[in-house]
Design an enzyme around this catalytic site. Sequence first.
Site, PDB file in Angstrom:
ATOM      1  N   GLY A 152       0.811  -1.203   0.000  1.00 18.76           N
ATOM      2  CA  GLY A 152       0.000   0.000   0.000  1.00 18.76           C
ATOM      3  C   GLY A 152       0.847   1.256   0.000  1.00 18.76           C
ATOM      4  CB  CYS A 153       0.021   4.722  -0.966  1.00 14.59           C
ATOM      5  SG  CYS A 153      -1.635   4.851  -0.240  1.00 14.59           S
ATOM      6  CE1 TYR A 154      -1.165   8.196   4.588  1.00 15.84           C
ATOM      7  CE2 TYR A 154      -3.139   6.866   4.330  1.00 15.84           C
ATOM      8  CZ  TYR A 154      -2.544   8.097   4.477  1.00 15.84           C
ATOM      9  OH  TYR A 154      -3.321   9.228   4.531  1.00 15.84           O
TER      10      TYR A 154
END
Length: 349
Positions: A152-154
């Site tokens: 994921g991005c986070y």
Amino acid sequence: MMEHVRAAIVGSTGYGGVELIRVLLGHPAVTITSVISSSSAGAPISEGFPHLNSIMHDSLDAVDIPLIASKADVVFLATPAGVAAKLAPQMLDAGLKVIDLSGDFRLKTPEIYTQWYKREGASQEDLDKAVFGLCEIYGEQVPGKEFISNPGCYPTATLLGLVPAVKAGWIDPSTIIVDAKSGISGGGRGLGLGFHYAEANENFSAYKLNRHQHIPEIEQVLSDAAGREVIITFSTHLVPMTRGIMATCYAQLNGKHDTREFIEMYRNFYEGRRFVRIREEGKWPATKEVWGSNYCDIGFAVDERTNRVTVVSVIDNVMKGAAGQAVQNLNLMLGWDETTGLQLTPVYP
């Protein structure tokens, strides 16, 4: 000579999917042979994305696995949560290589997935087949594999900022607090009240405090790095900008280490990994400085008064946090230089 591969993109009408199109159109060894959308099949891709006029003329295909397998060697799943859990196993059985950009295969057990995503997850058997493709940490596990779960991005921003310090034992993992901020594209292209211009413009808001679905993904990797269970405090905020993530991470030091030591240690840890850039002392990265690129920029500040370190990590959420890292995983999977097709200078200003 690089082997040429044919690629299909499921979820081509989302931000991650259309960013994959942008990157793969410039990749020297990839041809996009199918762009797929269950909701817009039959329509030209440029109808929903006019910036592709005169660049891409393809019409969107429906989700037809035998047809996809006849046209492609690898498929990218840029789909909402829950979709890939059903599609990926069928595509693997059809002989396709799969890179999943959703969260369906990132967590190691179905029970944890159900707890955080509030839906039934993939089977344990299918979860065990997926390699977690955080390239700079687990990249050596990717070559030759058929199935990659893209982070994921986070988690990408947070983990690249914290894993070296956790592995080195320089910080106490039990004290980690992450204050993370994302641009509005992180919420996807679907409509939602919080993403309306009048709601988001000139506003700065917290959301999903202590319950964001990326928390167990981050804790899973940090626990692996620490060799014991790690539980963190993770806060997320929406910022009125289109792209970008900044993860500001705080932790108590084990022993004494100054900012210059952190810089040297991180540069050694990421030596040869060209998409991580470590800042000089007294300089901290900004999201604008990685916009449109696959870079992660990291800076540090050790507070000798409190014996804590602040780590600032920034990425473009649609690139390094999604499409860019997915293509990086494709490169590693096929034994290519990981920068192939990704040497994109950040857009500035």
